[in-house]
Enzyme design. Structure first.
Site, PDB file in Angstrom:
ATOM      1  N   ALA A 295      -1.118  18.370  10.231  1.00 38.49           N
ATOM      2  CA  ALA A 295      -1.137  18.630  11.670  1.00 38.49           C
ATOM      3  C   ALA A 295      -2.313  19.542  12.014  1.00 38.49           C
ATOM      4  O   ALA A 295      -2.546  20.556  11.373  1.00 38.49           O
ATOM      5  CB  ALA A 295       0.177  19.279  12.104  1.00 38.49           C
TER       6      ALA A 295
ATOM      7  N   PHE B 191      13.964  14.775  10.757  1.00 43.59           N
ATOM      8  CA  PHE B 191      12.616  14.382  11.155  1.00 43.59           C
ATOM      9  C   PHE B 191      12.664  13.213  12.133  1.00 43.59           C
ATOM     10  O   PHE B 191      11.894  13.164  13.093  1.00 43.59           O
ATOM     11  CB  PHE B 191      11.782  14.018   9.926  1.00 43.59           C
ATOM     12  CG  PHE B 191      10.353  13.683  10.245  1.00 43.59           C
ATOM     13  CD1 PHE B 191       9.474  14.665  10.652  1.00 43.59           C
ATOM     14  CD2 PHE B 191       9.901  12.371  10.161  1.00 43.59           C
ATOM     15  CE1 PHE B 191       8.156  14.361  10.967  1.00 43.59           C
ATOM     16  CE2 PHE B 191       8.593  12.054  10.469  1.00 43.59           C
ATOM     17  CZ  PHE B 191       7.702  13.054  10.871  1.00 43.59           C
TER      18      PHE B 191
ATOM     19  N   SER C 114       0.863  -1.173   0.000  1.00 42.55           N
ATOM     20  CA  SER C 114       0.000   0.000   0.000  1.00 42.55           C
ATOM     21  C   SER C 114       0.900   1.223   0.000  1.00 42.55           C
ATOM     22  O   SER C 114       2.079   1.142   0.377  1.00 42.55           O
ATOM     23  CB  SER C 114      -0.943  -0.002   1.212  1.00 42.55           C
ATOM     24  OG  SER C 114      -0.210  -0.133   2.422  1.00 42.55           O
TER      25      SER C 114
ATOM     26  N   ARG D 108      -4.396   9.913  16.139  1.00 46.94           N
ATOM     27  CA  ARG D 108      -4.636  11.042  17.032  1.00 46.94           C
ATOM     28  C   ARG D 108      -4.227  12.334  16.335  1.00 46.94           C
ATOM     29  O   ARG D 108      -4.931  13.321  16.352  1.00 46.94           O
ATOM     30  CB  ARG D 108      -3.833  10.877  18.335  1.00 46.94           C
ATOM     31  CG  ARG D 108      -4.138  11.949  19.379  1.00 46.94           C
ATOM     32  CD  ARG D 108      -3.011  12.122  20.370  1.00 46.94           C
ATOM     33  NE  ARG D 108      -1.855  12.791  19.789  1.00 46.94           N
ATOM     34  CZ  ARG D 108      -0.717  13.010  20.422  1.00 46.94           C
ATOM     35  NH1 ARG D 108      -0.577  12.571  21.661  1.00 46.94           N
ATOM     36  NH2 ARG D 108       0.284  13.637  19.837  1.00 46.94           N
TER      37      ARG D 108
ATOM     38  N   ARG E  96      -6.053  -0.862  22.962  1.00 42.11           N
ATOM     39  CA  ARG E  96      -7.328  -0.141  23.037  1.00 42.11           C
ATOM     40  C   ARG E  96      -7.863   0.164  21.637  1.00 42.11           C
ATOM     41  O   ARG E  96      -9.074   0.072  21.397  1.00 42.11           O
ATOM     42  CB  ARG E  96      -7.154   1.151  23.839  1.00 42.11           C
ATOM     43  CG  ARG E  96      -6.921   0.914  25.334  1.00 42.11           C
ATOM     44  CD  ARG E  96      -6.528   2.195  26.048  1.00 42.11           C
ATOM     45  NE  ARG E  96      -7.565   3.210  25.947  1.00 42.11           N
ATOM     46  CZ  ARG E  96      -7.375   4.483  26.307  1.00 42.11           C
ATOM     47  NH1 ARG E  96      -6.187   4.875  26.772  1.00 42.11           N
ATOM     48  NH2 ARG E  96      -8.364   5.351  26.207  1.00 42.11           N
ATOM     49  N   LYS E  97      -6.985   0.497  20.728  1.00 43.26           N
ATOM     50  CA  LYS E  97      -7.415   0.749  19.347  1.00 43.26           C
ATOM     51  C   LYS E  97      -7.992  -0.529  18.728  1.00 43.26           C
ATOM     52  O   LYS E  97      -9.019  -0.496  18.048  1.00 43.26           O
ATOM     53  CB  LYS E  97      -6.226   1.241  18.506  1.00 43.26           C
ATOM     54  CG  LYS E  97      -5.668   2.594  18.913  1.00 43.26           C
ATOM     55  CD  LYS E  97      -4.424   2.911  18.078  1.00 43.26           C
ATOM     56  CE  LYS E  97      -3.712   4.150  18.557  1.00 43.26           C
ATOM     57  NZ  LYS E  97      -2.459   4.403  17.794  1.00 43.26           N
TER      58      LYS E  97
ATOM     59  N   HIS F 171       3.796  -0.995   3.729  1.00 42.43           N
ATOM     60  CA  HIS F 171       3.184   0.309   3.467  1.00 42.43           C
ATOM     61  C   HIS F 171       4.317   1.294   3.184  1.00 42.43           C
ATOM     62  O   HIS F 171       5.186   1.512   4.032  1.00 42.43           O
ATOM     63  CB  HIS F 171       2.379   0.761   4.683  1.00 42.43           C
ATOM     64  CG  HIS F 171       1.578   2.005   4.458  1.00 42.43           C
ATOM     65  ND1 HIS F 171       0.442   2.027   3.681  1.00 42.43           N
ATOM     66  CD2 HIS F 171       1.762   3.278   4.907  1.00 42.43           C
ATOM     67  CE1 HIS F 171      -0.061   3.264   3.660  1.00 42.43           C
ATOM     68  NE2 HIS F 171       0.724   4.035   4.402  1.00 42.43           N
TER      69      HIS F 171
ATOM     70  N   ASP G 209      -0.697  14.959  15.029  1.00 45.54           N
ATOM     71  CA  ASP G 209       0.293  15.826  15.663  1.00 45.54           C
ATOM     72  C   ASP G 209      -0.341  17.164  16.016  1.00 45.54           C
ATOM     73  O   ASP G 209      -1.252  17.632  15.321  1.00 45.54           O
ATOM     74  CB  ASP G 209       1.477  16.072  14.715  1.00 45.54           C
ATOM     75  CG  ASP G 209       2.227  14.797  14.391  1.00 45.54           C
ATOM     76  OD1 ASP G 209       2.379  13.959  15.303  1.00 45.54           O
ATOM     77  OD2 ASP G 209       2.644  14.635  13.229  1.00 45.54           O
TER      78      ASP G 209
ATOM     79  N   ARG H 221       6.614  10.622  -4.511  1.00 46.05           N
ATOM     80  CA  ARG H 221       7.639  10.333  -5.514  1.00 46.05           C
ATOM     81  C   ARG H 221       7.616   8.832  -5.792  1.00 46.05           C
ATOM     82  O   ARG H 221       7.527   8.025  -4.863  1.00 46.05           O
ATOM     83  CB  ARG H 221       9.014  10.794  -5.034  1.00 46.05           C
ATOM     84  CG  ARG H 221       9.066  12.292  -4.749  1.00 46.05           C
ATOM     85  CD  ARG H 221      10.373  12.728  -4.130  1.00 46.05           C
ATOM     86  NE  ARG H 221      11.473  12.615  -5.052  1.00 46.05           N
ATOM     87  CZ  ARG H 221      12.697  13.107  -4.815  1.00 46.05           C
ATOM     88  NH1 ARG H 221      12.938  13.730  -3.670  1.00 46.05           N
ATOM     89  NH2 ARG H 221      13.655  12.966  -5.690  1.00 46.05           N
TER      90      ARG H 221
ATOM     91  N   HIS I   5       5.929   5.381  20.859  1.00 44.53           N
ATOM     92  CA  HIS I   5       5.592   6.776  20.592  1.00 44.53           C
ATOM     93  C   HIS I   5       6.448   7.660  21.502  1.00 44.53           C
ATOM     94  O   HIS I   5       6.651   7.344  22.685  1.00 44.53           O
ATOM     95  CB  HIS I   5       4.102   7.000  20.865  1.00 44.53           C
ATOM     96  CG  HIS I   5       3.591   8.312  20.359  1.00 44.53           C
ATOM     97  ND1 HIS I   5       3.840   9.500  21.005  1.00 44.53           N
ATOM     98  CD2 HIS I   5       2.860   8.621  19.262  1.00 44.53           C
ATOM     99  CE1 HIS I   5       3.266  10.493  20.332  1.00 44.53           C
ATOM    100  NE2 HIS I   5       2.672   9.990  19.269  1.00 44.53           N
TER     101      HIS I   5
ATOM    102  N   TYR J 127      -3.475  13.758   6.390  1.00 41.97           N
ATOM    103  CA  TYR J 127      -4.273  14.842   6.955  1.00 41.97           C
ATOM    104  C   TYR J 127      -3.306  15.648   7.802  1.00 41.97           C
ATOM    105  O   TYR J 127      -2.713  15.107   8.742  1.00 41.97           O
ATOM    106  CB  TYR J 127      -5.341  14.183   7.826  1.00 41.97           C
ATOM    107  CG  TYR J 127      -6.593  14.951   8.127  1.00 41.97           C
ATOM    108  CD1 TYR J 127      -7.554  15.165   7.148  1.00 41.97           C
ATOM    109  CD2 TYR J 127      -6.860  15.405   9.420  1.00 41.97           C
ATOM    110  CE1 TYR J 127      -8.743  15.815   7.446  1.00 41.97           C
ATOM    111  CE2 TYR J 127      -8.040  16.046   9.732  1.00 41.97           C
ATOM    112  CZ  TYR J 127      -8.978  16.255   8.741  1.00 41.97           C
ATOM    113  OH  TYR J 127     -10.153  16.886   9.040  1.00 41.97           O
TER     114      TYR J 127
ATOM    115  N   GLU K 269       1.346   5.626   0.649  1.00 38.99           N
ATOM    116  CA  GLU K 269       0.838   6.852   1.266  1.00 38.99           C
ATOM    117  C   GLU K 269       1.218   8.057   0.414  1.00 38.99           C
ATOM    118  O   GLU K 269       2.355   8.196  -0.017  1.00 38.99           O
ATOM    119  CB  GLU K 269       1.409   7.031   2.676  1.00 38.99           C
ATOM    120  CG  GLU K 269       0.918   8.308   3.349  1.00 38.99           C
ATOM    121  CD  GLU K 269       1.513   8.519   4.722  1.00 38.99           C
ATOM    122  OE1 GLU K 269       1.081   7.791   5.648  1.00 38.99           O
ATOM    123  OE2 GLU K 269       2.396   9.393   4.883  1.00 38.99           O
TER     124      GLU K 269
ATOM    125  N   GLN L 112      17.073  15.524   5.543  1.00 39.79           N
ATOM    126  CA  GLN L 112      15.704  15.759   5.996  1.00 39.79           C
ATOM    127  C   GLN L 112      15.184  14.593   6.823  1.00 39.79           C
ATOM    128  O   GLN L 112      14.537  14.783   7.857  1.00 39.79           O
ATOM    129  CB  GLN L 112      14.801  16.003   4.790  1.00 39.79           C
ATOM    130  CG  GLN L 112      15.054  17.321   4.083  1.00 39.79           C
ATOM    131  CD  GLN L 112      14.158  17.511   2.877  1.00 39.79           C
ATOM    132  OE1 GLN L 112      13.314  16.665   2.565  1.00 39.79           O
ATOM    133  NE2 GLN L 112      14.332  18.625   2.168  1.00 39.79           N
TER     134      GLN L 112
END
Length: 305
Positions: free
Chosen positions: A55, A223, A19, A111, A171-172, A273, A113, A279, A156, A53, A21, A219
């Site tokens: 921040a 990040f 898949s 959730r 929980r998810k 994924h 950023d 690109r 996280h 989507y 993104e 970069q």
């Protein structure tokens, strides 16, 4: 013995699923590049493609336009990213309905950023969904959607420990998540240990590795430092001295990504994924190496034969 390597089987492309993104474009030039990428990758028949989507939900309208165009102009199955940052529950529910009315049946529930960016303090909206688990519950209540969620092989950055992090993933799952997609990583042992932790906690949904081809090492390193992803010394050494040599940088990046994916295939991973960064070249090359062929190219080859 190499002839028995799983990743070299002639039918490996039939056993591996991918898949992709994308992120919504901000300018006409970026939009043209995105659709060049979509056109190049579409013949690989990915399981789905996700559209991010921004921040704080900052790209909602652009995300919706991109998803709608994918639905209307391609054969791809889009998954819309959803976040709950800086939004009340009724606002989030309205966006879910907007996507559902559009024909979207897959979501990536995050959730999100903070609007100020990665590394800043997250504060839930007082009338909103507090976290990704609550957002998954809202999606599941709204319809029979396929829901992907995030997972973190290195935990996280806001989680105090792995137990807390795994508990949130549990929980998810309990609220209806279909699969987890990991944040990118470069050390496959970290991914394997994370999957083992999840399984011991009773989490049995697929945990799909997120793969980030290194289009720009500087970069990616910057990040990574903000989101808690390890950049191994060996990786930095491979890109050392290539800041002004984009051609060699691209060749090395392709080799690094292919090496990572092929090793995961040998470990039994069957789903990947790719964070494409809009690109196509590196992602296309890696998919080719794991036996996923462009259906257009296969048709052309058969015709030539």
């Amino acid at each position: 013995m190499n002839q028995f390597r799983f990743s070299r089987r002639p039918d490996i492309g039939d056993k591996v699923r991918v898949s992709f993104e994308f992120f919504p474009p901000k300018t006409d030039e970026m939009e043209a590049r995105l659709w060049d990428t979509v056109t190049r990758l579409e013949p690989l028949k990915p399981k789905f493609v996700s559209v991010t989507y921004g921040a704080g939900g900052s790209t909602r309208e652009r995300t919706a336009r991109t998803v709608k165009r994918i639905l209307n102009e391609t054969t791809l199955t889009p998954a819309a990213h959803m976040t709950c940052v800086d939004a009340a529950r009724d606002q989030v529910d309205a966006v879910i309905k907007e996507f559902a009315d559009m024909g979207v049946k897959r979501f990536v529930a995050l959730r999100g950023d903070p609007a100020a960016g990665v590394g800043t303090i997250y504060r839930p909206h007082p009338d909103g969904y507090a976290n990704g688990a609550e957002l998954v519950g809202a999606l599941k209540s709204a319809g029979d959607f396929d829901i992907s969620v995030s997972a973190y092989p290195e935990k996280h950055p806001e989680s105090p420990d792995f137990a807390t992090d795994i508990d949130m993933l549990k929980r998810k799952v309990d609220n209806g998540a279909t699969r987890a997609i990991t944040q990118f990583f470069f050390d496959n042992d970290l991914y394997e240990r994370y999957v083992e932790r999840a399984r011991r906690a009773g989490i049995y949904i697929p945990i799909v590795p997120g793969i980030l081809p290194v289009h720009n090492f500087t970069q990616v390193a910057n990040f990574s430092s903000r989101c808690g992803a390890l950049v191994p010394a060996w990786l930095a050494e491979r890109f050392e001295g290539l800041e002004n040599d984009p051609q060699t940088h691209a060749l090395v990046a392709s080799a690094v990504a292919a090496e990572q994916v092929l090793d995961l295939v040998e470990r039994g991973v069957g789903d990947f994924h790719f964070y494409t960064m809009n690109r196509a070249d590196l992602v296309f090359a890696v998919c080719h190496m794991i036996g996923i062929r462009s259906h257009e190219a296969e048709a052309a080859g058969s015709a030539a034969a």
